[in-house]
Motif scaffolding. Structure first.
Motif, PDB file in Angstrom:
ATOM      1  N   LEU A  45      39.177  48.852  65.660  1.00 56.54           N
ATOM      2  CA  LEU A  45      39.898  48.376  64.477  1.00 56.54           C
ATOM      3  C   LEU A  45      39.892  49.396  63.349  1.00 56.54           C
ATOM      4  CD1 LEU A  45      38.499  44.733  64.301  1.00 56.54           C
ATOM      5  CD2 LEU A  45      40.737  45.467  65.192  1.00 56.54           C
ATOM      6  N   ASP A  46      41.015  49.455  62.646  1.00 58.01           N
ATOM      7  CA  ASP A  46      41.068  50.215  61.396  1.00 58.01           C
ATOM      8  C   ASP A  46      40.620  49.350  60.220  1.00 58.01           C
ATOM      9  OD1 ASP A  46      42.253  52.723  62.380  1.00 58.01           O
ATOM     10  OD2 ASP A  46      43.985  51.465  62.843  1.00 58.01           O
ATOM     11  N   LEU A  47      40.975  48.074  60.263  1.00 58.16           N
ATOM     12  CA  LEU A  47      40.642  47.164  59.162  1.00 58.16           C
ATOM     13  C   LEU A  47      40.125  45.848  59.719  1.00 58.16           C
ATOM     14  CD1 LEU A  47      43.891  47.652  57.021  1.00 58.16           C
ATOM     15  CD2 LEU A  47      41.616  48.513  56.416  1.00 58.16           C
ATOM     16  N   LEU A  48      39.134  45.292  59.053  1.00 61.72           N
ATOM     17  CA  LEU A  48      38.621  43.966  59.395  1.00 61.72           C
ATOM     18  C   LEU A  48      38.518  43.139  58.113  1.00 61.72           C
ATOM     19  CD1 LEU A  48      37.154  42.002  61.482  1.00 61.72           C
ATOM     20  CD2 LEU A  48      35.026  42.895  60.500  1.00 61.72           C
ATOM     21  N   VAL A  49      39.071  41.936  58.144  1.00 59.29           N
ATOM     22  CA  VAL A  49      38.823  40.955  57.080  1.00 59.29           C
ATOM     23  C   VAL A  49      37.834  39.965  57.642  1.00 59.29           C
ATOM     24  CG1 VAL A  49      39.804  39.171  55.598  1.00 59.29           C
ATOM     25  CG2 VAL A  49      41.112  41.257  56.079  1.00 59.29           C
ATOM     26  N   ASP A  50      36.663  39.851  57.008  1.00 58.55           N
ATOM     27  CA  ASP A  50      35.614  39.000  57.599  1.00 58.55           C
ATOM     28  C   ASP A  50      35.293  37.788  56.739  1.00 58.55           C
ATOM     29  OD1 ASP A  50      34.100  40.094  55.533  1.00 58.55           O
ATOM     30  OD2 ASP A  50      32.395  40.608  56.797  1.00 58.55           O
ATOM     31  N   GLY A  51      34.704  36.804  57.388  1.00 58.98           N
ATOM     32  CA  GLY A  51      34.282  35.577  56.714  1.00 58.98           C
ATOM     33  C   GLY A  51      35.325  34.476  56.837  1.00 58.98           C
ATOM     34  N   PRO A  52      34.870  33.227  56.846  1.00 62.71           N
ATOM     35  CA  PRO A  52      35.793  32.098  56.949  1.00 62.71           C
ATOM     36  C   PRO A  52      36.477  31.828  55.614  1.00 62.71           C
ATOM     37  CG  PRO A  52      33.579  31.277  56.670  1.00 62.71           C
ATOM     38  CD  PRO A  52      33.463  32.790  56.769  1.00 62.71           C
ATOM     39  N   TYR A  53      37.607  31.135  55.653  1.00 60.06           N
ATOM     40  CA  TYR A  53      38.250  30.694  54.413  1.00 60.06           C
ATOM     41  C   TYR A  53      37.460  29.532  53.818  1.00 60.06           C
ATOM     42  CZ  TYR A  53      41.340  28.312  51.219  1.00 60.06           C
ATOM     43  OH  TYR A  53      41.852  27.690  50.104  1.00 60.06           O
TER      44      TYR A  53
ATOM     45  N   HIS B 240      38.591  29.813  46.605  1.00 53.87           N
ATOM     46  CA  HIS B 240      39.955  30.326  46.716  1.00 53.87           C
ATOM     47  C   HIS B 240      40.228  31.337  45.598  1.00 53.87           C
ATOM     48  CE1 HIS B 240      44.090  29.946  48.356  1.00 53.87           C
ATOM     49  NE2 HIS B 240      44.361  30.524  47.191  1.00 53.87           N
ATOM     50  N   ALA B 241      40.921  32.410  45.955  1.00 50.98           N
ATOM     51  CA  ALA B 241      41.252  33.444  44.974  1.00 50.98           C
ATOM     52  C   ALA B 241      42.533  34.131  45.410  1.00 50.98           C
ATOM     53  CB  ALA B 241      40.112  34.466  44.875  1.00 50.98           C
ATOM     54  N   ASP B 242      43.218  34.723  44.436  1.00 50.75           N
ATOM     55  CA  ASP B 242      44.472  35.428  44.722  1.00 50.75           C
ATOM     56  C   ASP B 242      44.142  36.880  45.044  1.00 50.75           C
ATOM     57  OD1 ASP B 242      47.094  36.181  44.952  1.00 50.75           O
ATOM     58  OD2 ASP B 242      47.444  36.322  42.791  1.00 50.75           O
ATOM     59  N   LEU B 243      43.858  37.137  46.318  1.00 48.00           N
ATOM     60  CA  LEU B 243      43.394  38.448  46.752  1.00 48.00           C
ATOM     61  C   LEU B 243      44.280  38.983  47.871  1.00 48.00           C
ATOM     62  CD1 LEU B 243      39.599  37.601  46.885  1.00 48.00           C
ATOM     63  CD2 LEU B 243      40.727  39.072  45.206  1.00 48.00           C
ATOM     64  N   ARG B 244      44.419  40.297  47.927  1.00 55.27           N
ATOM     65  CA  ARG B 244      45.269  40.901  48.938  1.00 55.27           C
ATOM     66  C   ARG B 244      44.792  40.552  50.359  1.00 55.27           C
ATOM     67  NH1 ARG B 244      48.511  45.166  48.008  1.00 55.27           N
ATOM     68  NH2 ARG B 244      48.783  43.959  46.112  1.00 55.27           N
ATOM     69  N   TRP B 245      45.651  39.941  51.112  1.00 60.84           N
ATOM     70  CA  TRP B 245      45.490  39.654  52.537  1.00 60.84           C
ATOM     71  C   TRP B 245      44.459  38.574  52.864  1.00 60.84           C
ATOM     72  CZ3 TRP B 245      44.727  45.537  53.327  1.00 60.84           C
ATOM     73  CH2 TRP B 245      45.945  46.205  53.128  1.00 60.84           C
ATOM     74  N   ARG B 246      43.790  37.973  51.870  1.00 56.13           N
ATOM     75  CA  ARG B 246      42.805  36.947  52.199  1.00 56.13           C
ATOM     76  C   ARG B 246      42.799  35.859  51.129  1.00 56.13           C
ATOM     77  NH1 ARG B 246      41.227  41.413  49.320  1.00 56.13           N
ATOM     78  NH2 ARG B 246      39.075  41.441  48.576  1.00 56.13           N
ATOM     79  N   GLY B 247      42.211  34.694  51.514  1.00 62.76           N
ATOM     80  CA  GLY B 247      42.370  33.514  50.703  1.00 62.76           C
ATOM     81  C   GLY B 247      41.194  33.131  49.835  1.00 62.76           C
ATOM     82  N   SER B 248      39.985  33.628  50.137  1.00 67.80           N
ATOM     83  CA  SER B 248      38.821  33.256  49.320  1.00 67.80           C
ATOM     84  C   SER B 248      37.956  34.486  49.087  1.00 67.80           C
ATOM     85  CB  SER B 248      38.023  32.125  49.986  1.00 67.80           C
ATOM     86  OG  SER B 248      37.643  32.439  51.304  1.00 67.80           O
ATOM     87  N   ASP B 249      37.187  34.447  47.988  1.00 72.81           N
ATOM     88  CA  ASP B 249      36.523  35.684  47.552  1.00 72.81           C
ATOM     89  C   ASP B 249      35.251  36.018  48.337  1.00 72.81           C
ATOM     90  OD1 ASP B 249      34.673  33.964  46.496  1.00 72.81           O
ATOM     91  OD2 ASP B 249      35.151  34.395  44.389  1.00 72.81           O
TER      92      ASP B 249
ATOM     93  N   ARG C 166      44.841  42.485  44.097  1.00 66.25           N
ATOM     94  CA  ARG C 166      45.379  41.170  43.743  1.00 66.25           C
ATOM     95  C   ARG C 166      46.670  40.931  44.522  1.00 66.25           C
ATOM     96  NH1 ARG C 166      41.597  38.340  41.481  1.00 66.25           N
ATOM     97  NH2 ARG C 166      43.162  36.976  40.556  1.00 66.25           N
ATOM     98  N   GLY C 167      46.994  39.647  44.683  1.00 64.04           N
ATOM     99  CA  GLY C 167      48.282  39.302  45.275  1.00 64.04           C
ATOM    100  C   GLY C 167      48.192  39.112  46.761  1.00 64.04           C
ATOM    101  N   ALA C 168      47.959  37.857  47.185  1.00 64.11           N
ATOM    102  CA  ALA C 168      47.800  37.591  48.608  1.00 64.11           C
ATOM    103  C   ALA C 168      49.092  37.866  49.368  1.00 64.11           C
ATOM    104  CB  ALA C 168      47.355  36.144  48.809  1.00 64.11           C
ATOM    105  N   GLY C 169      50.201  37.345  48.889  1.00 60.80           N
ATOM    106  CA  GLY C 169      51.488  37.624  49.522  1.00 60.80           C
ATOM    107  C   GLY C 169      51.920  36.555  50.498  1.00 60.80           C
ATOM    108  N   LEU C 170      53.157  36.116  50.336  1.00 63.06           N
ATOM    109  CA  LEU C 170      53.749  35.132  51.236  1.00 63.06           C
ATOM    110  C   LEU C 170      55.105  35.639  51.701  1.00 63.06           C
ATOM    111  CD1 LEU C 170      53.065  31.708  49.467  1.00 63.06           C
ATOM    112  CD2 LEU C 170      52.101  32.490  51.637  1.00 63.06           C
ATOM    113  N   GLN C 171      55.465  35.279  52.898  1.00 63.13           N
ATOM    114  CA  GLN C 171      56.755  35.644  53.474  1.00 63.13           C
ATOM    115  C   GLN C 171      57.445  34.344  53.897  1.00 63.13           C
ATOM    116  OE1 GLN C 171      56.385  38.882  56.267  1.00 63.13           O
ATOM    117  NE2 GLN C 171      58.191  38.257  57.438  1.00 63.13           N
ATOM    118  N   PHE C 172      58.656  34.139  53.403  1.00 63.22           N
ATOM    119  CA  PHE C 172      59.412  32.927  53.733  1.00 63.22           C
ATOM    120  C   PHE C 172      60.585  33.291  54.635  1.00 63.22           C
ATOM    121  CE2 PHE C 172      57.247  31.955  49.817  1.00 63.22           C
ATOM    122  CZ  PHE C 172      56.837  30.640  49.994  1.00 63.22           C
TER     123      PHE C 172
END
Ligand code: SF4
Length: 198
Positions: free
Chosen positions: A120-128, A133-142, A160-166
């Protein structure tokens, strides 16, 4: 074979650039706050051949692959095989989410989990966790952290900025993907769309 729940061939909000996203089926952690509880049972989803999925990913016009879930490290050997098969066709960035912390995976992970970490190049770890909850890039809680496991991607200049795609589906439904910036978004969105909350 790898057991998957969903895929998306062009996601702009779950990692750097445009990415093919694979959501695997099954998570042993069963968190109360999970925003995708339908992907917790290991019995759901569908089994697909690793090579077939790898060919689709390598042929897609994307910058990278993101594996989420469900829990990618619950079928780490299959996910590692998938990444290896993709990279045998075409080099690309790789990112995964895990409800396990990186410390747990490094100290107590099995051989397959450590092999996946090494790919892996990147890992986001930990449960939501909804209460964090926080407004963080690519993840939902701090409690969730972005780990750069290689130098392929620079440190985040703006976290900052989690990002949504509709999107509008072929069937005319509105769907979203990504990480909501506010807690409870999913229920509100689905209520507004006239669907039953999942
Ligand atoms: S680790 Fe993530 S996917 Fe698994 S149950 Fe918890 S929140 Fe859901």
């Amino acid at each position: 074979m790898i057991r998957i729940a969903e895929t998306h061939a062009a996601c702009d909000v779950l990692g750097p650039g445009t990415r093919f996203v694979v959501w695997v089926q099954g998570c042993p952690l069963t968190c109360r706050d999970c925003v995708s509880p339908q992907w917790i049972p290991a019995a759901g989803g569908r089994d697909v051949p690793v090579d077939d999925l790898a060919a689709r990913i390598a042929g897609a016009p994307v910058d990278g692959l993101t594996v989420s879930g469900g829990e990618p490290f619950a079928q780490a050997g299959a996910v590692a095989d998938l990444i290896t098969a993709v990279r045998a066709r075409r080099e690309m960035s790789t990112m995964a989410y895990s409800g396990f912390t990186i410390e747990h995976l490094r100290r107590r992970g099995d051989a397959g989990q450590r092999r996946l970490l090494g790919l892996l190049d990147l890992l986001v770890d930990g449960p939501y966790l909804a209460h964090r909850h926080a407004d963080l890039r690519w993840r939902g809680s701090d409690n969730q952290r972005v780990h750069r496991l290689t130098d392929r991607h620079p440190p985040l200049a703006d976290d900052r900025g989690a990002g949504l795609q509709f999107e509008v589906t072929a069937g005319g439904d509105m769907q979203w993907l990504g990480v909501p910036p506010v807690a409870g978004f999913r229920r509100s969105f689905e209520n507004a769309m006239g669907r039953n909350p999942r």
